[in-house]
Design an enzyme around this catalytic site. Structure first.
Site, PDB file in Angstrom:
ATOM      1  N   HIS A   1      -0.506 -10.187  10.163  1.00 14.63           N
ATOM      2  CA  HIS A   1      -0.003  -9.666  11.446  1.00 14.63           C
ATOM      3  C   HIS A   1      -0.607  -8.289  11.760  1.00 14.63           C
ATOM      4  CE1 HIS A   1       3.275  -7.507   9.185  1.00 14.63           C
ATOM      5  NE2 HIS A   1       3.224  -6.692  10.211  1.00 14.63           N
TER       6      HIS A   1
ATOM      7  N   SER B   1       3.491  -2.067   6.796  1.00 12.63           N
ATOM      8  CA  SER B   1       2.975  -3.438   6.776  1.00 12.63           C
ATOM      9  C   SER B   1       1.568  -3.510   6.239  1.00 12.63           C
ATOM     10  CB  SER B   1       2.952  -4.012   8.187  1.00 12.63           C
ATOM     11  OG  SER B   1       4.177  -4.598   8.448  1.00 12.63           O
ATOM     12  N   GLY B   2       1.315  -4.578   5.499  1.00  9.80           N
ATOM     13  CA  GLY B   2      -0.018  -4.792   4.952  1.00  9.80           C
ATOM     14  C   GLY B   2      -0.241  -4.040   3.659  1.00  9.80           C
TER      15      GLY B   2
ATOM     16  N   ASP C   1       1.224 -14.577   5.588  1.00 13.24           N
ATOM     17  CA  ASP C   1       0.916 -13.293   6.232  1.00 13.24           C
ATOM     18  C   ASP C   1      -0.067 -12.505   5.347  1.00 13.24           C
ATOM     19  OD1 ASP C   1       1.005 -11.223   8.012  1.00 13.24           O
ATOM     20  OD2 ASP C   1       3.055 -10.574   7.524  1.00 13.24           O
TER      21      ASP C   1
ATOM     22  N   GLY D   1       5.119   0.355   9.836  1.00 13.08           N
ATOM     23  CA  GLY D   1       3.959   1.187   9.504  1.00 13.08           C
ATOM     24  C   GLY D   1       3.498   0.972   8.063  1.00 13.08           C
TER      25      GLY D   1
END
Ligand code: ARG
Length: 298
Positions: free
Chosen positions: A87, A230-231, A137, A228
């Site tokens: 995402h 994320s990933g 994801d 923020g």
């Protein structure tokens, strides 16, 4: 007239995309739009410079002659590749040059001594990524030039496909520059927090069955990743040596650090083969581009 048709087409594409985003946000409240930065680690503390040498910051808008906007975290898995959440990559496969990867970064809004900013040359989203359920994801980013490894920039190992599931209660470490509280603001200094892995039964009650096999929950009231982050990496000790590996990728959660609403992570061990295969396919793709006469390429 041609221009007019083009503008109408653009408006149409734009509006369908927005619908998608609204739906996603409704489904999973508090998902971060990349334009708003998102959340910071909640309940954490300042990292020391170089404590998480595999931590990457993703910056969008590099190509426009300005410094871009921070929107996600990532992890360096070897000198050429960063893994992040799918995402965080939507829309970037066709224009990887917009994506900047900052390594050796400590203070988000300042230049750090050993910071390296490298533009992406490829962005590869998992082909079964589902924007609504956030299944699969995961995304790989190839750097346009290899990272210089050293004390402040280094790779993190991936788990093996047959590594056992991390048991409930084990403490893992999540790091990032995301919001320090729900609806809060980004952190300038890289934050980290230790969060317990939450068992299957507990988390599927909390999230009414939305957690699939390849997701993992971790967190407790007051301690979580947030918008923020994320990933970014969830690192857990594995095996006898207790070396930390990249067990999870920050994916989603309902709010941040709420009671009974742990953070949800993509479990990388389920994607070990996908990662290895995607990297291998890419090498082949490049070799074939250079040596188009190679018969086995076609
Ligand atoms: N999707 C969020 C992002 O884009 C990460 C949310 C993580 N949420 C959580 N409660 N752990 O930054």
């Amino acid at each position: 007239m041609k221009n007019f048709v083009f503008v109408i087409l653009l408006l149409f594409l734009y509006s369908t995309d927005c619908r998608k985003i609204t739906r996603k946000v409704r489904n999973k409240s508090q998902l971060t739009s990349r334009y708003h930065g998102g959340g910071k680690i909640v309940g954490g503390q300042d990292a020391s410079y170089g404590q998480f040498p595999y931590q990457a910051a993703l910056i969008w808008g590099m190509g426009d002659g300005w410094t871009g906007i921070f929107y996600c975290g990532g992890s360096l898995i070897n000198k050429d590749w960063v893994v992040t959440a799918a995402h965080c990559c939507s829309g970037d496969e066709e224009s990887p040059e917009n994506v900047g990867v900052v390594l050796g970064n400590h203070q988000l809004f300042q230049n750090d001594a050993e910071q390296q900013t490298i533009v992406a040359s490829r962005v590869i989203i998992h082909e079964d990524f589902d924007y609504y359920t956030l299944e699969n994801d995961i995304c790989l980013i190839k750097l346009s030039q290899p990272a210089q490894l050293g004390p402040k920039v280094d790779k993190i190992d991936l788990p093996e496909t047959n590594d056992p599931e991390i048991e409930a209660g084990v403490l893992c470490t999540v790091s990032g520059w995301g919001n320090t509280e729900e609806n809060g603001s980004l952190s300038d200094i890289l934050q980290y927090v230790d969060v317990p892995v939450v068992g299957d039964l507990e988390y599927n009650v909390a999230y009414s069955g939305e957690i699939v096999e390849t997701m993992l929950c971790a967190g407790e009231t007051g301690k979580d990743s947030c918008q923020g982050d994320s990933g970014g990496p969830l690192a857990c000790a594995s095996g006898a040596g207790g070396k930390k590996v990249l067990t999870g990728i920050v994916s989603w959660g309902e709010g941040c650090a709420r009671p009974d609403r742990p953070g949800v992570y993509t479990q990388t061990r389920y994607f070990r083969d996908w990662i290895d295969q995607t990297i291998e396919d890419n090498e082949m793709f490049l070799m074939c581009q250079n040596l188009s006469a190679f018969h086995f390429c076609f």
